[in-house]
Structure formats: structure tokens, C-alpha cells
Design an enzyme around this catalytic site. Structure first.
Site, PDB file in Angstrom:
ATOM      1  N   ASP A 115       0.859  -1.177   0.000  1.00 12.13           N
ATOM      2  CA  ASP A 115       0.000   0.000   0.000  1.00 12.13           C
ATOM      3  C   ASP A 115       0.898   1.230   0.000  1.00 12.13           C
ATOM      4  OD1 ASP A 115      -2.229   1.904   0.525  1.00 12.13           O
ATOM      5  OD2 ASP A 115      -3.325   0.098   1.115  1.00 12.13           O
ATOM      6  N   ASP A 165      -9.513   1.007  -5.864  1.00 15.15           N
ATOM      7  CA  ASP A 165     -10.180   2.246  -6.261  1.00 15.15           C
ATOM      8  C   ASP A 165     -10.978   1.988  -7.540  1.00 15.15           C
ATOM      9  OD1 ASP A 165     -10.855   4.842  -7.136  1.00 15.15           O
ATOM     10  OD2 ASP A 165      -9.080   5.687  -6.168  1.00 15.15           O
ATOM     11  N   LYS A 169     -15.535   7.617 -12.685  1.00 18.95           N
ATOM     12  CA  LYS A 169     -15.765   8.446 -13.865  1.00 18.95           C
ATOM     13  C   LYS A 169     -15.208   7.754 -15.112  1.00 18.95           C
ATOM     14  CE  LYS A 169     -15.721  12.814 -11.327  1.00 18.95           C
ATOM     15  NZ  LYS A 169     -15.086  14.146 -11.171  1.00 18.95           N
ATOM     16  N   THR A 238     -14.705  -6.343   6.410  1.00 19.07           N
ATOM     17  CA  THR A 238     -13.972  -5.170   6.870  1.00 19.07           C
ATOM     18  C   THR A 238     -14.924  -4.035   7.227  1.00 19.07           C
ATOM     19  OG1 THR A 238     -13.765  -4.191   4.670  1.00 19.07           O
ATOM     20  CG2 THR A 238     -12.071  -5.780   5.331  1.00 19.07           C
ATOM     21  N   GLU A 241     -16.108  -2.471   4.068  1.00 24.82           N
ATOM     22  CA  GLU A 241     -17.157  -3.264   3.426  1.00 24.82           C
ATOM     23  C   GLU A 241     -18.483  -3.099   4.156  1.00 24.82           C
ATOM     24  OE1 GLU A 241     -18.071  -7.911   2.130  1.00 24.82           O
ATOM     25  OE2 GLU A 241     -16.148  -7.358   3.016  1.00 24.82           O
TER      26      GLU A 241
END
Length: 263
Positions: A115, A165, A169, A238, A241
Site C-alpha cells: 500500500d 479504487d 468516472k 472489513t 465493506e
């Protein structure tokens, strides 16, 4: 005002005001491969948020032990790093709660968790220490460079991409991680029989994932009749979630396998 402390080699720790991102000597660095590799469209955006005192302490103490920067300058020896355990790569772990739960439930599997979120890196390191989870390593940087430059072929026993992610758009869809080119790269690093497990609560992205995975020659759906998989018991529910479910989002799991090939 609360403060973190930045240790200096020639004197006592220097205070760092809360609200400013601290610098961690020997800890994760910003964009570790930025000066070595090409600039390209990325599937992630570094998030800047406050690092707590506990997270900062974990980063300073534990990064030299369990952390690594993705600089693209070396090939990792996963067998040495994890003491011979099979290794699963997890891309995007957020604050690390689910990663820590999976590591605790399966101590016989190593998790290389990637990450770019500094607070999450510190939080996961702290969770690993508090729960005695020696099967976690935390990587900082671009997972594409990690896969392409730093992992040997057929070195991974699994790959997890949970709630990436969605780039909702249309003009940003090219930034989504799960694309044919990524799958080709991932397939080369996965052992035959290894599982690629994706999960998302964004319906259009789930549809794209299913489409590109089903069409890719290096993966096969674990579901006999195709489609999405039931949520496996080993994937924890999570907080993120749960928030999505509270908003009426439907979570889709996709489990695809690298074929074993001819005997």
C-alpha cells in the site's frame, strides 16, 4: 498540542507537530521508485492523512524489520524473507485490519501486503507486533513495479486485490488496476494453481473485472458455471465493506485460478 518525536542521530528526539506528516528515519519513503522507472498512469493516489503517535512509533521501530520500499532495483528472495512459507501478495490493504485477521487465521502462509498509505502501513505493523504475526511483510510503493521488477516468475501462491479504487468516472476507467495488461503480468508471477481473488462493491467495476478475467487466457474461473463466487469465509468483513453494505452496496468476489497446465 500532541506531538510525535523524530529521532535524530546527534541529540534528543525533536518534536514534530501533529497534523504534519512526520519523517521516519529508516522508514517508508515517498515514491521510492520514482527516479528509477518511467512515469505512467497509476491506479492509485497516495492519501495524506494524520499519522498517530502509535503508528509513527511502529513505523520507526518495525519498518527496518518488516518493511520494504518498492524501488525496483532488486529481486526479492521470498523464500528467505518468509522462511519458506508460501506467499500471497495483497495489493491495497487500507488500515490492515483484514490483513492481520487473515495472517492470524493462516500462520502457515506469508502475506506480502502493499500500500502507499502511511497511516495504514504503521497500523498494520502495529497489529502484526501486538498479535505476534511474523508472517506479514509490508511493502511501500507501486505494486506494478513490485510485480514487474522485484518478484521472480512463478513465485507467488496467490494474489488478493480487495476493494481497489473503482475510478468511477468514465474518463478515469483507464486507471483501474484490473486490466488485461495487469493480468498478464500477474499471471507470470503466480504459480500454476494459484488463486487471484478480487472483491469490489462497485457494480460496474465488478462487471469489468468479470469480463476481463473471463476473457484472459491465463486464468480460469473457479466457479463451474462462471460468474461471481460466494464470499469465502477466510475473507474478513472489513469496516469499509460494512459501510458499503449499510449503503446498500452489493459486494462481489471473483476467484480465478492459474491453470495447472499439462501434466
Amino acid at each position: 498540542m500532541s506531538e510525535l518525536r523524530n529521532h535524530t542521530p546527534d541529540g534528543p528526539p525533536a518534536p514534530i507537530r501533529a497534523g504534519r506528516e512526520p519523517r521516519f528515519p529508516g522508514g517508508p519513503v515517498a515514491d521510492p521508485a520514482g527516479s528509477h522507472h518511467e512515469r505512467r498512469i497509476r491506479s492509485f493516489q497516495p492519501r495524506r492523512s494524520r499519522v498517530t503517535a502509535g503508528q509513527g512509533d511502529a513505523l520507526q521501530r518495525l519498518w527496518p524489520v518488516w518493511g520494504l520500499d518498492i524501488d525496483g532495483l532488486r529481486v526479492l528472495d521470498l523464500e528467505e524473507m518468509f522462511g519458506g512459507l508460501p506467499v500471497v501478495l495483497e495489493i491495497g490493504f487500507g488500515m490492515g485490519e483484514a490483513t492481520a485477521q487473515m495472517a492470524a487465521a493462516d500462520p502457515g502462509t506469508g502475506i506480502l501486503a502493499v500500500d502507499v498509505h502511511t497511516p495504514g502501513q504503521g497500523n498494520l505493523l502495529g497489529l502484526a507486533e501486538r498479535n505476534g504475526l511474523s508472517n506479514i511483510r509490508v511493502a511501500n510503493g507501486d505494486a506494478i513495479i513490485l510485480l514487474r521488477e522485484m518478484l521472480p516468475p512463478r513465485s507467488l501462491d496467490g494474489l488478493r486485490v480487495f476493494f481497489p479504487d473503482p475510478w468511477p468516472k468514465k474518463r478515469h476507467h483507464k486507471r483501474r488496476l484490473i486490466q488485461p495488461e495487469f493480468l498478464t503480468l500477474a499471471a507470470a508471477r503466480l504459480k500454476p494453481g494459484a488463486i487471484l481473488h478480487c472483491a469490489t462493491d462497485w457494480e460496474p467495476y465488478a462487471e469489468q473485472m468479470l469480463e476481463v478475467l473471463s476473457a484472459h487466457p491465463d486464468f480460469e474461473n473457479t466457479q463451474e458455471h462462471g460468474g461471481y463466487a460466494p464470499r469465502p469465509a477466510f475473507r474478513p468483513l472489513t469496516r469499509f465493506e460494512g459501510q458499503g453494505l449499510d449503503k446498500g452496496h452489493k459486494v462481489h468476489d471473483l476467484l480465478f485460478r492459474r491453470p495447472l497446465g499439462p501434466a
